[in-house]
Design a protein around this motif. Structure first.
Motif, PDB file in Angstrom:
ATOM      1  N   ASN A   1       0.817  -1.208   0.000  1.00 42.34           N
ATOM      2  CA  ASN A   1       0.000   0.000   0.000  1.00 42.34           C
ATOM      3  C   ASN A   1       0.853   1.262   0.000  1.00 42.34           C
ATOM      4  O   ASN A   1       0.325   2.366   0.051  1.00 42.34           O
ATOM      5  CB  ASN A   1      -0.942  -0.006   1.212  1.00 42.34           C
ATOM      6  CG  ASN A   1      -1.989  -1.099   1.102  1.00 42.34           C
ATOM      7  OD1 ASN A   1      -2.443  -1.420   0.014  1.00 42.34           O
ATOM      8  ND2 ASN A   1      -2.352  -1.692   2.221  1.00 42.34           N
TER       9      ASN A   1
ATOM     10  N   GLU B   1      -6.312   2.241   7.177  1.00 43.60           N
ATOM     11  CA  GLU B   1      -5.355   3.328   7.336  1.00 43.60           C
ATOM     12  C   GLU B   1      -4.828   3.774   5.984  1.00 43.60           C
ATOM     13  O   GLU B   1      -3.806   3.296   5.488  1.00 43.60           O
ATOM     14  CB  GLU B   1      -4.195   2.885   8.236  1.00 43.60           C
ATOM     15  CG  GLU B   1      -3.328   4.035   8.726  1.00 43.60           C
ATOM     16  CD  GLU B   1      -2.298   3.558   9.736  1.00 43.60           C
ATOM     17  OE1 GLU B   1      -1.710   2.487   9.502  1.00 43.60           O
ATOM     18  OE2 GLU B   1      -2.089   4.248  10.747  1.00 43.60           O
ATOM     19  N   VAL B   2      -5.554   4.676   5.344  1.00 46.39           N
ATOM     20  CA  VAL B   2      -5.114   5.280   4.083  1.00 46.39           C
ATOM     21  C   VAL B   2      -5.342   6.783   4.183  1.00 46.39           C
ATOM     22  O   VAL B   2      -6.376   7.224   4.665  1.00 46.39           O
ATOM     23  CB  VAL B   2      -5.884   4.715   2.864  1.00 46.39           C
ATOM     24  CG1 VAL B   2      -5.509   3.277   2.611  1.00 46.39           C
ATOM     25  CG2 VAL B   2      -7.392   4.831   3.052  1.00 46.39           C
TER      26      VAL B   2
ATOM     27  N   THR C   1      -7.672   9.244   9.513  1.00 50.55           N
ATOM     28  CA  THR C   1      -8.305   7.939   9.341  1.00 50.55           C
ATOM     29  C   THR C   1      -9.349   7.665  10.408  1.00 50.55           C
ATOM     30  O   THR C   1     -10.176   6.765  10.246  1.00 50.55           O
ATOM     31  CB  THR C   1      -7.247   6.828   9.367  1.00 50.55           C
ATOM     32  OG1 THR C   1      -6.478   6.939  10.573  1.00 50.55           O
ATOM     33  CG2 THR C   1      -6.318   6.936   8.174  1.00 50.55           C
TER      34      THR C   1
ATOM     35  N   ASN D   1      -3.525  -1.165   7.745  1.00 54.30           N
ATOM     36  CA  ASN D   1      -3.314  -0.669   6.388  1.00 54.30           C
ATOM     37  C   ASN D   1      -3.644  -1.736   5.352  1.00 54.30           C
ATOM     38  O   ASN D   1      -3.427  -1.535   4.161  1.00 54.30           O
ATOM     39  CB  ASN D   1      -1.868  -0.202   6.199  1.00 54.30           C
ATOM     40  CG  ASN D   1      -0.873  -1.350   6.270  1.00 54.30           C
ATOM     41  OD1 ASN D   1      -1.188  -2.422   6.785  1.00 54.30           O
ATOM     42  ND2 ASN D   1       0.327  -1.123   5.756  1.00 54.30           N
TER      43      ASN D   1
END
Length: 314
Positions: free
Chosen positions: A131, A195-196, A200, A223
């Motif tokens: 990610n 979690e981006v 968040t 994530n």
């Protein structure tokens, strides 16, 4: 003579891309002294300084920036010519380095990669699932599959599909904890947070032009969307996850939509690659393949949209 000049140009372009003789040598798989000699020879032949060197950094001069763009285009055109010739011969060759997000990669790309490799038996694939937004130029990737806006001006993007995040939960969780009726109700529930980006712990939702921002109580943060999917199936809490991740579970009834008229903002799924004038045939072939995979995902309706009744209280 021509080969020597091409070697000089290739060395200069790699140094210009990475602003480092050492990293350029690593990419070209030669000794750093060979890169230095090639660049010096090019500068000597042109009679102009292309790189500004200090003990701490390397930078392009004004003449270097102009020559870098032309040289990069020349190398890209040569690569495209070779790729086109290979394609006409019926085979793509070499190695294709691809970066893709873990969730999309594991759910939609990796199951079908054998089909792509079967189509191109002489092409090797180097797939990195993460990610992290990799630096394609610095790290030597041919392309990346990403969700969200493009921020690097050195790159170009081709939109392959759309992604929208949906609120979902296991039926057992809603039976035990109740079903939210309004966005504000989410604050009282256990949230499984992907979690981006930033903020968040706040979910920003949309419905027919209206926005709602909710500060959620994070029960589990990760994530990795598939980690949250497992927890959501197990009834740990409510998750806001991409439709391409939860679609199969919604269809099977393992998960149901929460506040089905509310979703996160739509984002594009993009193929990202360096902004050269020509796109290598192997890159084009993989991008077309991914678009083929995502077409049914983009066309699929939001499954599980039927509103679930809250359990009757006695």
């Amino acid at each position: 003579m021509i080969q020597m000049r091409l070697n000089e140009i290739a060395a200069f372009v790699e140094v210009g891309r990475r602003l480092s003789f050492v990293r350029a040598a690593e990419q070209l798989d030669v000794h750093v002294s060979a890169v230095s000699r090639a660049v010096n020879a090019l500068e000597g032949r042109l009679g102009v300084r292309l790189l500004q060197r200090t003990t701490r950094r390397v930078g392009l001069t004004e003449a270097g920036r102009a020559h870098f763009l032309r040289c990069e285009a020349v190398l890209a055109e040569l690569q495209e010519a070779e790729s086109a010739a290979s394609a006409l011969g019926g085979a793509l060759r070499g190695t294709l380095r691809v970066s893709a997000g873990s969730g999309l990669g594991l759910t939609h790309l990796t199951p079908l990669l054998p089909r792509f490799l079967e189509r191109h038996p002489q092409l090797d694939l180097d797939l990195h699932l993460s990610n992290r937004n990799v630096d394609l130029v610095e790290e030597g990737f041919d392309l990346a599959i990403r969700i969200g806006a493009l921020s690097d001006s050195r790159l170009v993007a081709r939109r392959l599909g759309d992604s929208r995040r949906l609120l979902v939960a296991a039926p057992a969780y809603l039976d035990a904890q109740g079903t939210p009726r309004r966005p504000d109700d989410l604050a009282a529930h256990a949230a499984l947070v992907l979690e981006v980006g930033t903020m968040t712990s706040r979910w920003v939702l949309q419905r027919r032009g209206a926005d709602a921002t909710v500060r959620v109580r994070t029960r589990l943060r990760s994530n990795h969307a598939l980690a949250l999917l497992d927890a959501c199936r197990a009834g740990v809490g409510i998750a806001l996850l991409p439709q391409f991740i939860v679609g199969a579970d919604l269809e099977a009834g393992r998960l149901v939509r929460v506040l089905p008229s509310w979703t996160a903002a739509e984002q594009g799924i993009f193929a990202i690659y360096p902004g050269n004038r020509f796109i290598p045939a192997k890159v084009r072939a993989f991008v077309d393949f991914v678009e083929e995979i995502l077409r049914p995902v983009a066309q699929a309706p939001a499954a599980g949209a039927k509103k679930r009744r809250a359990p009757r209280r006695t």
